[in-house]
Design an enzyme around this catalytic site. Sequence first.
Site, short mmCIF file in Angstrom:
data_model
loop_
_atom_site.label_atom_id
_atom_site.label_comp_id
_atom_site.label_asym_id
_atom_site.label_seq_id
_atom_site.Cartn_x
_atom_site.Cartn_y
_atom_site.Cartn_z
N CYS A 147 -11.83 -5.68 10.03
CA CYS A 147 -13.13 -5.05 9.66
C CYS A 147 -14.19 -5.80 10.01
CB CYS A 147 -12.99 -4.73 8.24
SG CYS A 147 -11.98 -3.40 7.60
N ARG A 173 -15.59 -11.67 -0.11
CA ARG A 173 -15.20 -12.31 1.28
C ARG A 173 -16.28 -13.55 1.54
NH1 ARG A 173 -11.81 -9.46 0.57
NH2 ARG A 173 -11.23 -7.52 1.57
N GLU A 195 -19.02 -8.89 8.54
CA GLU A 195 -17.97 -9.74 7.73
C GLU A 195 -17.22 -10.86 8.66
OE1 GLU A 195 -15.04 -7.48 5.67
OE2 GLU A 195 -13.54 -8.94 6.06
C1 LIG Z 1 -6.03 -6.82 12.81
C2 LIG Z 1 -6.74 -7.61 11.74
C3 LIG Z 1 -6.74 -7.30 10.62
C4 LIG Z 1 -7.50 -7.75 9.52
N1 LIG Z 1 -7.39 -7.66 8.20
C5 LIG Z 1 -7.96 -8.19 7.24
C6 LIG Z 1 -7.73 -7.78 5.80
O1 LIG Z 1 -7.16 -6.97 5.47
N2 LIG Z 1 -8.58 -8.75 4.95
C7 LIG Z 1 -9.18 -9.75 5.36
O2 LIG Z 1 -9.81 -10.24 4.23
N3 LIG Z 1 -9.46 -10.12 6.59
C8 LIG Z 1 -8.76 -9.33 7.47
N4 LIG Z 1 -8.85 -9.86 8.74
C9 LIG Z 1 -9.87 -10.88 9.07
C10 LIG Z 1 -9.20 -12.26 9.29
O3 LIG Z 1 -7.87 -12.15 9.55
C11 LIG Z 1 -9.15 -13.01 7.95
O4 LIG Z 1 -10.51 -13.09 7.52
C12 LIG Z 1 -8.40 -14.32 7.99
O5 LIG Z 1 -8.27 -14.91 6.97
C13 LIG Z 1 -9.29 -15.35 8.92
O6 LIG Z 1 -8.27 -16.62 9.13
P1 LIG Z 1 -8.47 -17.24 10.33
O7 LIG Z 1 -7.37 -18.56 10.40
O8 LIG Z 1 -8.16 -16.55 11.63
O9 LIG Z 1 -9.98 -17.66 10.02
P2 LIG Z 1 -10.86 -18.13 11.39
O10 LIG Z 1 -11.37 -16.78 12.06
O11 LIG Z 1 -10.40 -19.06 12.48
O12 LIG Z 1 -12.17 -18.93 10.52
C14 LIG Z 1 -12.74 -17.97 9.77
C15 LIG Z 1 -14.01 -19.13 9.19
O13 LIG Z 1 -13.50 -20.13 8.19
C16 LIG Z 1 -13.74 -21.29 9.06
N5 LIG Z 1 -12.42 -22.00 8.48
C17 LIG Z 1 -11.17 -21.96 9.03
N6 LIG Z 1 -10.29 -22.68 8.57
C18 LIG Z 1 -11.11 -23.57 8.01
C19 LIG Z 1 -10.77 -25.13 7.38
N7 LIG Z 1 -9.43 -25.30 7.32
N8 LIG Z 1 -11.66 -25.70 6.59
C20 LIG Z 1 -12.93 -25.22 6.86
N9 LIG Z 1 -13.33 -23.92 7.43
C21 LIG Z 1 -12.31 -23.29 7.94
C22 LIG Z 1 -14.06 -21.10 10.46
O14 LIG Z 1 -14.80 -22.07 10.84
C23 LIG Z 1 -14.68 -19.81 10.27
O15 LIG Z 1 -16.20 -19.90 9.96
C24 LIG Z 1 -8.35 -8.95 9.81
C25 LIG Z 1 -8.30 -9.32 11.14
C26 LIG Z 1 -7.78 -8.78 12.17
C27 LIG Z 1 -7.80 -9.21 13.72
#
Ligand SMILES: Cc1cc2nc3c(=O)[nH]c(=O)nc-3n(C[C@H](O)[C@H](O)[C@H](O)COP(=O)(O)OP(=O)(O)OC[C@H]3O[C@@H](n4cnc5c(N)ncnc54)[C@H](O)[C@@H]3O)c2cc1C
Length: 314
Positions: A238, A182, A309
Amino acid sequence: MAIDSETRKWFERHFEGNVKFDEPMSRHTSFRVGGPADVFILPRTVEELIMLIDYTQNRKMPCRIIGDGTNILVKDKGIRGVVAVMTRGLKKISHAGMESGHAIVTAMAGARMNALCRYAIENGFSGMNFALGIPGTVGGGIMVNAGTSHGSIADILDSIVVLLPNGKTETILRKNLDYSYRNLVMNGETVSTCQGDPLVLEGNFHLRRSDPDRLKNEADEILKKRNKSQPSSHSAGCFFKNPGSGKTAGELIDLAGLKGEKIGDARVSEKHANFIINTGSATANEIIDLMTLVQRKVLEIFNITLEPEVKIVG
Ligand SMILES: Cc1cc2nc3c(=O)[nH]c(=O)nc-3n(C[C@H](O)[C@H](O)[C@H](O)COP(=O)(O)OP(=O)(O)OC[C@H]3O[C@@H](n4cnc5c(N)ncnc54)[C@H](O)[C@@H]3O)c2cc1C
Protein backbone atom coordinates in the site's frame (compact mmCIF):
# COMPACT_ATOMS: atom_id res chain seq x y z
CA MET A 1 30.01 10.66 -1.99
CA ALA A 2 33.38 9.52 -3.29
CA ILE A 3 34.77 6.51 -1.41
CA ASP A 4 38.56 6.94 -1.22
CA SER A 5 40.84 3.96 -1.75
CA GLU A 6 41.76 3.63 1.94
CA THR A 7 38.09 3.47 2.98
CA ARG A 8 37.41 0.99 0.20
CA LYS A 9 40.23 -1.22 1.39
CA TRP A 10 38.92 -1.14 4.97
CA PHE A 11 35.51 -2.37 3.81
CA GLU A 12 37.07 -5.06 1.60
CA ARG A 13 39.29 -6.27 4.41
CA HIS A 14 36.53 -6.46 7.05
CA PHE A 15 33.59 -7.57 4.91
CA GLU A 16 35.28 -9.75 2.35
CA GLY A 17 32.71 -11.23 -0.04
CA ASN A 18 29.90 -9.28 1.67
CA VAL A 19 30.54 -5.77 0.38
CA LYS A 20 29.73 -4.17 -2.95
CA PHE A 21 30.42 -0.68 -4.26
CA ASP A 22 28.01 1.37 -6.43
CA GLU A 23 25.44 -1.37 -6.01
CA PRO A 24 22.11 -0.62 -7.78
CA MET A 25 19.36 -0.54 -5.14
CA SER A 26 16.90 -1.71 -7.81
CA ARG A 27 18.32 -5.18 -7.03
CA HIS A 28 17.35 -4.88 -3.37
CA THR A 29 13.90 -3.28 -3.36
CA SER A 30 10.52 -4.83 -4.15
CA PHE A 31 9.73 -1.85 -6.45
CA ARG A 32 12.82 -2.84 -8.50
CA VAL A 33 13.83 0.81 -8.81
CA GLY A 34 16.55 2.94 -7.26
CA GLY A 35 20.04 4.16 -8.09
CA PRO A 36 23.31 2.92 -6.56
CA ALA A 37 24.36 2.77 -2.91
CA ASP A 38 28.00 3.90 -2.53
CA VAL A 39 28.72 0.94 -0.24
CA PHE A 40 26.38 -2.03 0.20
CA ILE A 41 27.10 -4.43 3.07
CA LEU A 42 25.62 -7.66 4.38
CA PRO A 43 26.89 -8.02 7.97
CA ARG A 44 26.83 -11.67 9.13
CA THR A 45 27.03 -11.12 12.90
CA VAL A 46 26.10 -8.52 15.49
CA GLU A 47 29.86 -7.98 16.06
CA GLU A 48 30.30 -7.06 12.37
CA LEU A 49 27.36 -4.69 12.60
CA ILE A 50 28.82 -2.99 15.70
CA MET A 51 32.19 -2.63 13.93
CA LEU A 52 30.45 -1.08 10.92
CA ILE A 53 28.47 1.40 13.02
CA ASP A 54 31.60 2.35 14.95
CA TYR A 55 33.60 2.94 11.77
CA THR A 56 30.90 4.97 9.98
CA GLN A 57 30.01 7.09 13.03
CA ASN A 58 33.67 7.96 13.68
CA ARG A 59 33.98 9.13 10.08
CA LYS A 60 30.55 10.82 9.98
CA MET A 61 29.66 8.58 7.09
CA PRO A 62 25.90 8.07 6.63
CA CYS A 63 24.82 4.48 7.35
CA ARG A 64 21.30 3.26 6.61
CA ILE A 65 19.95 -0.06 7.87
CA ILE A 66 17.39 -1.80 5.70
CA GLY A 67 15.62 -5.15 5.70
CA ASP A 68 14.16 -6.51 2.47
CA GLY A 69 13.47 -3.10 0.91
CA THR A 70 9.73 -3.80 0.60
CA ASN A 71 8.59 -0.52 2.15
CA ILE A 72 11.07 1.90 0.59
CA LEU A 73 11.35 3.80 -2.68
CA VAL A 74 14.97 4.64 -3.44
CA LYS A 75 15.46 7.73 -5.61
CA ASP A 76 17.16 7.40 -9.01
CA LYS A 77 20.34 9.10 -7.76
CA GLY A 78 20.75 6.34 -5.17
CA ILE A 79 21.99 6.47 -1.58
CA ARG A 80 25.19 8.17 -0.39
CA GLY A 81 27.26 6.38 2.20
CA VAL A 82 26.60 2.86 3.44
CA VAL A 83 23.51 0.66 3.19
CA ALA A 84 23.59 -2.35 5.52
CA VAL A 85 21.14 -5.20 4.96
CA MET A 86 20.22 -7.44 7.88
CA THR A 87 19.21 -10.60 6.02
CA ARG A 88 22.54 -12.42 5.63
CA GLY A 89 23.18 -13.87 9.08
CA LEU A 90 21.02 -12.00 11.58
CA LYS A 91 17.92 -14.16 11.24
CA LYS A 92 17.73 -16.69 14.05
CA ILE A 93 14.31 -17.46 15.57
CA SER A 94 13.84 -19.22 18.93
CA HIS A 95 11.45 -19.37 21.87
CA ALA A 96 11.50 -19.66 25.63
CA GLY A 97 9.09 -19.99 28.53
CA MET A 98 5.71 -21.67 28.35
CA GLU A 99 4.21 -20.27 31.54
CA SER A 100 0.43 -20.44 31.71
CA GLY A 101 0.08 -21.08 28.00
CA HIS A 102 2.26 -18.15 26.87
CA ALA A 103 5.64 -18.10 25.17
CA ILE A 104 8.14 -15.45 24.19
CA VAL A 105 9.35 -15.95 20.63
CA THR A 106 12.57 -14.11 19.76
CA ALA A 107 13.43 -13.22 16.17
CA MET A 108 16.53 -11.39 14.96
CA ALA A 109 15.90 -8.30 12.84
CA GLY A 110 16.96 -9.99 9.59
CA ALA A 111 14.54 -12.92 9.94
CA ARG A 112 11.72 -12.85 7.41
CA MET A 113 8.29 -12.00 8.84
CA ASN A 114 6.86 -14.99 7.01
CA ALA A 115 9.47 -17.29 8.56
CA LEU A 116 8.39 -16.01 11.98
CA CYS A 117 4.71 -16.68 11.14
CA ARG A 118 5.57 -20.23 9.99
CA TYR A 119 7.69 -20.83 13.11
CA ALA A 120 4.74 -19.78 15.29
CA ILE A 121 2.33 -22.08 13.44
CA GLU A 122 4.67 -25.10 13.54
CA ASN A 123 5.26 -24.65 17.27
CA GLY A 124 1.59 -24.05 18.03
CA PHE A 125 1.77 -20.36 19.04
CA SER A 126 -1.10 -18.08 18.08
CA GLY A 127 -1.00 -14.31 17.53
CA MET A 128 1.24 -14.05 14.45
CA ASN A 129 -1.20 -15.09 11.71
CA PHE A 130 -2.25 -11.48 11.02
CA ALA A 131 1.24 -10.93 9.52
CA LEU A 132 1.08 -13.82 7.04
CA GLY A 133 1.90 -12.64 3.55
CA ILE A 134 3.50 -9.37 4.69
CA PRO A 135 6.87 -9.42 2.93
CA GLY A 136 10.03 -8.11 4.56
CA THR A 137 11.93 -8.64 7.76
CA VAL A 138 11.15 -8.56 11.45
CA GLY A 139 13.31 -5.40 11.85
CA GLY A 140 11.42 -3.60 9.07
CA GLY A 141 8.10 -4.76 10.52
CA ILE A 142 9.03 -3.44 13.99
CA MET A 143 10.10 -0.07 12.54
CA VAL A 144 6.95 0.51 10.48
CA ASN A 145 4.49 -1.32 12.81
CA ALA A 146 3.55 -3.61 9.94
CA GLY A 147 0.02 -4.92 10.06
CA THR A 148 -3.29 -5.70 8.44
CA SER A 149 -6.93 -5.38 9.45
CA HIS A 150 -6.31 -8.42 11.72
CA GLY A 151 -3.63 -6.75 13.87
CA SER A 152 -0.20 -5.19 13.91
CA ILE A 153 3.27 -5.77 15.35
CA ALA A 154 2.60 -3.42 18.27
CA ASP A 155 -0.20 -5.77 19.48
CA ILE A 156 2.08 -8.78 20.06
CA LEU A 157 5.42 -7.18 20.81
CA ASP A 158 6.86 -7.79 24.28
CA SER A 159 10.12 -5.86 23.80
CA ILE A 160 12.85 -5.02 21.31
CA VAL A 161 16.63 -5.14 21.57
CA VAL A 162 18.47 -2.10 20.20
CA LEU A 163 22.10 -1.14 19.85
CA LEU A 164 23.38 1.67 22.08
CA PRO A 165 26.00 4.23 21.03
CA ASN A 166 28.55 2.55 23.36
CA GLY A 167 28.24 -0.73 21.41
CA LYS A 168 26.16 -2.41 24.15
CA THR A 169 22.61 -3.59 23.66
CA GLU A 170 19.47 -2.63 25.54
CA THR A 171 16.06 -4.28 25.84
CA ILE A 172 13.18 -1.82 25.62
CA LEU A 173 9.76 -2.96 26.78
CA ARG A 174 6.74 -2.48 24.53
CA LYS A 175 5.11 -0.12 27.06
CA ASN A 176 8.02 2.29 26.53
CA LEU A 177 7.66 2.31 22.75
CA ASP A 178 5.44 4.97 21.21
CA TYR A 179 3.57 3.03 18.52
CA SER A 180 0.84 4.34 16.26
CA TYR A 181 -0.59 3.37 12.88
CA ARG A 182 2.37 2.20 10.74
CA ASN A 183 4.75 4.18 12.92
CA LEU A 184 7.22 3.87 15.79
CA VAL A 185 8.67 6.87 17.56
CA MET A 186 11.51 6.20 19.97
CA ASN A 187 12.95 8.41 22.63
CA GLY A 188 16.02 7.76 24.70
CA GLU A 189 19.58 7.03 23.81
CA THR A 190 20.16 4.44 21.10
CA VAL A 191 22.42 4.25 18.10
CA SER A 192 20.84 6.59 15.61
CA THR A 193 21.15 5.40 12.02
CA CYS A 194 21.50 8.10 9.37
CA GLN A 195 17.73 8.36 9.07
CA GLY A 196 17.52 9.07 12.81
CA ASP A 197 16.03 5.65 13.61
CA PRO A 198 17.25 3.29 16.32
CA LEU A 199 19.08 0.19 15.17
CA VAL A 200 16.84 -2.76 15.97
CA LEU A 201 18.66 -6.06 16.55
CA GLU A 202 15.76 -8.27 17.55
CA GLY A 203 12.15 -8.46 18.63
CA ASN A 204 10.52 -10.51 21.39
CA PHE A 205 6.93 -11.49 20.73
CA HIS A 206 4.36 -12.53 23.29
CA LEU A 207 2.34 -15.43 21.84
CA ARG A 208 -0.25 -17.88 23.21
CA ARG A 209 -0.35 -21.68 23.04
CA SER A 210 -2.73 -22.99 20.38
CA ASP A 211 -3.36 -25.94 18.10
CA PRO A 212 -1.02 -26.03 15.03
CA ASP A 213 -3.74 -27.53 12.77
CA ARG A 214 -6.23 -24.82 13.67
CA LEU A 215 -3.56 -22.14 13.09
CA LYS A 216 -2.65 -23.69 9.73
CA ASN A 217 -6.28 -23.68 8.52
CA GLU A 218 -6.66 -20.06 9.61
CA ALA A 219 -3.39 -19.23 7.79
CA ASP A 220 -4.61 -20.83 4.53
CA GLU A 221 -7.80 -18.71 4.64
CA ILE A 222 -5.88 -15.47 5.32
CA LEU A 223 -3.42 -16.12 2.48
CA LYS A 224 -6.20 -17.04 0.02
CA LYS A 225 -7.95 -13.70 0.71
CA ARG A 226 -4.68 -11.72 0.43
CA ASN A 227 -3.68 -13.25 -2.89
CA LYS A 228 -7.09 -12.43 -4.37
CA SER A 229 -7.02 -8.75 -3.44
CA GLN A 230 -3.39 -7.77 -4.16
CA PRO A 231 -1.53 -7.27 -7.43
CA SER A 232 1.52 -9.45 -8.00
CA SER A 233 3.53 -6.81 -9.94
CA HIS A 234 6.54 -5.02 -8.41
CA SER A 235 5.40 -2.58 -5.71
CA ALA A 236 5.99 -1.61 -2.10
CA GLY A 237 2.54 -2.69 -0.94
CA CYS A 238 0.00 0.00 0.00
CA PHE A 239 1.52 3.30 -1.05
CA PHE A 240 -0.49 5.64 1.21
CA LYS A 241 -1.55 5.43 4.86
CA ASN A 242 -5.29 5.22 5.40
CA PRO A 243 -6.59 8.61 6.56
CA GLY A 244 -7.89 8.73 10.16
CA SER A 245 -11.52 7.80 9.64
CA GLY A 246 -14.02 7.17 6.88
CA LYS A 247 -12.86 5.84 3.54
CA THR A 248 -9.58 4.00 3.03
CA ALA A 249 -6.86 5.48 0.83
CA GLY A 250 -7.66 2.82 -1.80
CA GLU A 251 -11.37 3.76 -1.82
CA LEU A 252 -10.56 7.49 -2.19
CA ILE A 253 -8.15 6.83 -5.08
CA ASP A 254 -10.70 4.56 -6.76
CA LEU A 255 -13.53 7.13 -6.33
CA ALA A 256 -11.24 9.82 -7.77
CA GLY A 257 -11.14 7.71 -10.97
CA LEU A 258 -7.42 7.08 -10.71
CA LYS A 259 -7.29 3.28 -11.14
CA GLY A 260 -5.06 2.56 -14.13
CA GLU A 261 -3.60 6.12 -14.17
CA LYS A 262 0.02 5.97 -15.27
CA ILE A 263 3.20 7.95 -15.77
CA GLY A 264 5.80 6.07 -17.79
CA ASP A 265 5.91 2.53 -16.41
CA ALA A 266 4.47 3.56 -13.03
CA ARG A 267 0.76 2.79 -12.73
CA VAL A 268 -2.05 2.85 -10.16
CA SER A 269 -3.07 -0.82 -9.92
CA GLU A 270 -6.47 -1.78 -11.38
CA LYS A 271 -6.72 -4.53 -8.75
CA HIS A 272 -6.01 -2.45 -5.64
CA ALA A 273 -6.05 1.34 -6.04
CA ASN A 274 -3.65 1.92 -3.13
CA PHE A 275 -0.88 0.00 -4.92
CA ILE A 276 1.43 1.90 -7.27
CA ILE A 277 3.11 -0.73 -9.43
CA ASN A 278 6.18 -0.83 -11.63
CA THR A 279 4.93 -2.41 -14.85
CA GLY A 280 8.37 -2.68 -16.49
CA SER A 281 11.20 -0.24 -16.11
CA ALA A 282 9.66 2.59 -14.10
CA THR A 283 12.00 5.14 -12.56
CA ALA A 284 11.70 6.48 -9.03
CA ASN A 285 10.90 9.89 -10.55
CA GLU A 286 7.93 8.43 -12.43
CA ILE A 287 6.62 6.80 -9.24
CA ILE A 288 7.06 10.05 -7.28
CA ASP A 289 5.30 12.04 -10.03
CA LEU A 290 2.39 9.58 -9.99
CA MET A 291 2.26 9.77 -6.18
CA THR A 292 2.06 13.58 -6.42
CA LEU A 293 -0.69 13.41 -9.05
CA VAL A 294 -2.76 11.04 -6.86
CA GLN A 295 -2.26 13.27 -3.79
CA ARG A 296 -3.28 16.40 -5.76
CA LYS A 297 -6.47 14.85 -7.20
CA VAL A 298 -7.59 13.33 -3.87
CA LEU A 299 -6.98 16.68 -2.15
CA GLU A 300 -8.96 18.55 -4.85
CA ILE A 301 -11.93 16.18 -4.72
CA PHE A 302 -12.12 15.15 -1.04
CA ASN A 303 -10.01 17.77 0.72
CA ILE A 304 -7.94 14.94 2.24
CA THR A 305 -4.12 14.82 2.20
CA LEU A 306 -2.80 11.32 1.60
CA GLU A 307 0.43 10.62 3.43
CA PRO A 308 2.83 8.06 1.93
CA GLU A 309 3.29 4.83 3.89
CA VAL A 310 6.28 4.02 1.67
CA LYS A 311 9.51 5.70 2.81
CA ILE A 312 11.24 7.69 0.06
CA VAL A 313 15.00 7.48 0.55
CA GLY A 314 18.09 8.86 -1.16
C1 LIG B 1 3.30 -6.93 -2.04
C2 LIG B 1 3.48 -6.21 -0.74
C3 LIG B 1 2.50 -6.32 0.24
C4 LIG B 1 2.64 -5.65 1.48
N1 LIG B 1 1.67 -5.78 2.42
C5 LIG B 1 1.81 -5.16 3.61
C6 LIG B 1 0.79 -5.31 4.62
O1 LIG B 1 -0.18 -6.02 4.47
N2 LIG B 1 0.98 -4.62 5.80
C7 LIG B 1 2.08 -3.83 6.03
O2 LIG B 1 2.20 -3.24 7.12
N3 LIG B 1 3.03 -3.68 5.08
C8 LIG B 1 2.93 -4.32 3.89
N4 LIG B 1 3.89 -4.16 2.93
C9 LIG B 1 5.04 -3.24 3.18
C10 LIG B 1 6.28 -3.95 3.79
O3 LIG B 1 6.34 -5.29 3.38
C11 LIG B 1 6.29 -3.90 5.30
O4 LIG B 1 6.23 -2.58 5.75
C12 LIG B 1 7.53 -4.59 5.90
O5 LIG B 1 7.37 -4.70 7.29
C13 LIG B 1 8.84 -3.85 5.59
O6 LIG B 1 9.92 -4.71 5.95
P1 LIG B 1 11.33 -4.61 5.21
O7 LIG B 1 12.26 -5.55 5.87
O8 LIG B 1 11.18 -4.78 3.76
O9 LIG B 1 11.71 -3.12 5.55
P2 LIG B 1 12.49 -2.07 4.61
O10 LIG B 1 11.58 -1.64 3.50
O11 LIG B 1 13.81 -2.63 4.23
O12 LIG B 1 12.67 -0.88 5.65
C14 LIG B 1 11.57 -0.16 6.14
C15 LIG B 1 12.10 0.91 7.12
O13 LIG B 1 12.62 0.29 8.29
C16 LIG B 1 14.01 0.62 8.47
N5 LIG B 1 14.65 -0.59 9.00
C17 LIG B 1 14.57 -1.86 8.51
N6 LIG B 1 15.22 -2.72 9.33
C18 LIG B 1 15.71 -1.98 10.36
C19 LIG B 1 16.46 -2.29 11.54
N7 LIG B 1 16.82 -3.53 11.84
N8 LIG B 1 16.79 -1.27 12.38
C20 LIG B 1 16.42 0.00 12.10
N9 LIG B 1 15.71 0.36 11.00
C21 LIG B 1 15.35 -0.61 10.16
C22 LIG B 1 14.50 1.02 7.07
O14 LIG B 1 15.60 1.90 7.12
C23 LIG B 1 13.26 1.72 6.51
O15 LIG B 1 13.17 3.05 7.01
C24 LIG B 1 3.78 -4.84 1.70
C25 LIG B 1 4.78 -4.73 0.70
C26 LIG B 1 4.63 -5.42 -0.49
C27 LIG B 1 5.71 -5.32 -1.53
